[in-house]
Design an enzyme around this catalytic site. Structure first.
Site, PDB file in Angstrom:
ATOM      1  N   THR A  46      41.472 -31.002  75.991  1.00 25.53           N
ATOM      2  CA  THR A  46      42.207 -30.126  75.040  1.00 25.53           C
ATOM      3  C   THR A  46      42.654 -29.006  75.505  1.00 25.53           C
ATOM      4  O   THR A  46      41.986 -28.274  76.483  1.00 25.53           O
ATOM      5  CB  THR A  46      41.030 -29.924  73.978  1.00 25.53           C
ATOM      6  OG1 THR A  46      40.433 -31.208  73.460  1.00 25.53           O
ATOM      7  CG2 THR A  46      41.240 -28.754  72.865  1.00 25.53           C
ATOM      8  N   ARG A  64      38.704 -40.864  64.061  1.00 22.01           N
ATOM      9  CA  ARG A  64      37.762 -40.119  64.854  1.00 22.01           C
ATOM     10  C   ARG A  64      38.097 -38.610  64.975  1.00 22.01           C
ATOM     11  O   ARG A  64      39.298 -38.375  65.104  1.00 22.01           O
ATOM     12  CB  ARG A  64      37.456 -40.661  66.268  1.00 22.01           C
ATOM     13  CG  ARG A  64      36.358 -40.005  67.027  1.00 22.01           C
ATOM     14  CD  ARG A  64      37.190 -38.962  68.106  1.00 22.01           C
ATOM     15  NE  ARG A  64      36.055 -38.386  69.068  1.00 22.01           N
ATOM     16  CZ  ARG A  64      36.417 -37.366  69.829  1.00 22.01           C
ATOM     17  NH1 ARG A  64      37.768 -36.744  69.639  1.00 22.01           N
ATOM     18  NH2 ARG A  64      35.629 -37.000  70.479  1.00 22.01           N
ATOM     19  N   VAL A  65      37.233 -37.674  64.702  1.00 20.84           N
ATOM     20  CA  VAL A  65      37.460 -36.382  64.773  1.00 20.84           C
ATOM     21  C   VAL A  65      36.586 -35.791  65.919  1.00 20.84           C
ATOM     22  O   VAL A  65      35.455 -35.908  65.967  1.00 20.84           O
ATOM     23  CB  VAL A  65      37.407 -35.595  63.650  1.00 20.84           C
ATOM     24  CG1 VAL A  65      37.547 -34.261  63.865  1.00 20.84           C
ATOM     25  CG2 VAL A  65      38.401 -36.176  62.310  1.00 20.84           C
ATOM     26  N   GLY A  66      37.178 -35.002  66.901  1.00 19.27           N
ATOM     27  CA  GLY A  66      36.337 -34.259  67.888  1.00 19.27           C
ATOM     28  C   GLY A  66      36.046 -32.896  67.671  1.00 19.27           C
ATOM     29  O   GLY A  66      35.855 -32.462  66.295  1.00 19.27           O
ATOM     30  N   ASP A  67      35.493 -32.010  68.566  1.00 24.06           N
ATOM     31  CA  ASP A  67      35.084 -30.705  68.347  1.00 24.06           C
ATOM     32  C   ASP A  67      36.148 -29.869  68.083  1.00 24.06           C
ATOM     33  O   ASP A  67      36.060 -28.638  67.619  1.00 24.06           O
ATOM     34  CB  ASP A  67      34.131 -30.284  69.397  1.00 24.06           C
ATOM     35  CG  ASP A  67      35.016 -30.568  70.751  1.00 24.06           C
ATOM     36  OD1 ASP A  67      35.484 -31.445  71.098  1.00 24.06           O
ATOM     37  OD2 ASP A  67      35.408 -29.380  71.354  1.00 24.06           O
ATOM     38  N   GLY A 104      36.100 -31.254  76.475  1.00 29.72           N
ATOM     39  CA  GLY A 104      34.882 -32.079  77.083  1.00 29.72           C
ATOM     40  C   GLY A 104      34.853 -33.339  76.026  1.00 29.72           C
ATOM     41  O   GLY A 104      35.249 -33.551  75.205  1.00 29.72           O
ATOM     42  N   GLY A 164      33.860 -34.112  72.864  1.00 31.32           N
ATOM     43  CA  GLY A 164      33.516 -33.625  71.453  1.00 31.32           C
ATOM     44  C   GLY A 164      32.178 -33.970  70.620  1.00 31.32           C
ATOM     45  O   GLY A 164      31.569 -33.184  70.456  1.00 31.32           O
TER      46      GLY A 164
END
Ligand code: ASP
Length: 316
Positions: free
Chosen positions: A151, A179-182, A203, A205
């Site tokens: 990211t 899917r959603v990450g941080d 990194g 998530g």
């Protein structure tokens, strides 16, 4: 007043070079950050952000991005947005909304279209080929499909003392649809308060979210720790906690800066990042964990050359 920018990964370099020169001339932290992240989103060879980013398991590109204003604490974010050229610009626009400032999936894409944000096909031929090759590799060797993500996370500080944070990412390669990450999540992928400082993460998530590491880093700076001490404590303590509780921790890498332009970085894997301040010329650094401290060296010419060759390597 000082100014500066710090960002995750080598890919942020060109934007940081261009926009710290603009910060020196007095542009705002907002302008500097949005323009620098747009440059990463637009460059097709940066394969985990924006145009040319890494598709999900169904071959579609779903992008996450966020923007936070450290003066007002306003946040705007999108997750799983599609066919939108610059997710960071949409996130920044959403940060001005009192309600509905975090939009996901079809709703985010619809908003971007209706508000006239530039639309384009975002999956490049190269990304499609990378996706096909990964699919073959995963099936043949029974590998985890999720390696290969990064990211761009950035903190920018302007001469008026304002700080902002932003992120943009295609998330994990071959992620499940939806899917959603941080990266678009406040406190996990980013956090900034102009009176204390800002932090942003890259990194895995799923693990970064468990520790709210961007918020934790800013909180520790607020307790009086230096940026480096704050980020070391946030990252390495949480890494140890995950190892203790689950016997492993995914990649956790954070960068941070305070309103004086002092910065810090901690990581549990080898990781590159970019910094420039009023007194420090833009530079790409490599960081490695050394016990519970971070070793930081300037990237060598050889490293930079190998990186360039790697990202442009012809695909069979
Ligand atoms: N943190 C991102 C995510 O999990 C990926 C990365 O930064 O490498 O979506």
């Amino acid at each position: 007043m000082s100014f500066g920018m710090i960002a995750t990964w080598r890919m942020a370099y060109e934007g940081v070079v261009k926009m710290t020169a603009e910060l020196a001339k007095g542009v705002t932290a907002n302008q500097a950050l949005v323009e620098a992240i747009k440059m990463v989103e637009d460059y097709p060879y940066y394969k985990s952000v924006g145009f040319g980013g890494l598709p999900n398991e169904e071959g579609q590109l779903e992008l996450d991005a966020a923007f936070m204003d450290g003066d007002t604490l306003d946040i705007g974010a999108v997750a799983g947005i599609q066919e939108t050229k610059n997710p960071i610009v949409v996130a920044e626009a959403l940060s001005h909304e009192r309600f509905n400032s975090f939009l996901v999936g079809l709703g985010a894409t619809k908003y971007a279209k209706e508000q006239g944000f530039e639309q384009q096909e975002m999956v490049t031929e190269r990304a499609k080929r990378l996706w096909e090759l990964r699919l073959e590799e995963v099936q043949k060797n029974n590998l985890s499909p999720y390696d290969g993500h990064d990211t761009v996370g950035m903190i920018s500080l302007d001469q008026a003392g304002k700080m902002v944070a932003g992120t943009s990412s295609s998330g994990l390669f071959m992620k499940k649809r939806g899917r959603v990450g941080d990266s678009p999540l406040s406190g996990s992928g980013f956090y900034v308060d102009s009176q204390i400082g800002g932090a942003t993460a890259t990194g895995l998530g799923e693990d970064l979210m468990k520790g709210c590491l961007s918020y934790e880093t800013v909180r520790l700076m607020g307790e009086g720790l230096s940026p480096q001490a704050a980020v070391d404590q946030a990252v390495y303590r949480f890494n140890d906690k995950l190892v203790e509780r689950k016997s492993k921790a995914g990649a956790l890498s954070l960068v941070c800066m305070n309103p004086q332009g002092q910065w810090g970085i901690a990581t549990n894997v080898e990781f590159s990042f970019v910094v420039a301040t009023e007194t420090e010329a833009p530079e790409v650094y490599i960081a490695r964990p050394e016990g519970n401290r971070t070793e930081i060296v300037v990237a060598t010419k050889e490293w930079l050359k190998a990186y360039d060759l790697r990202i442009k390597k012809p695909l069979s």
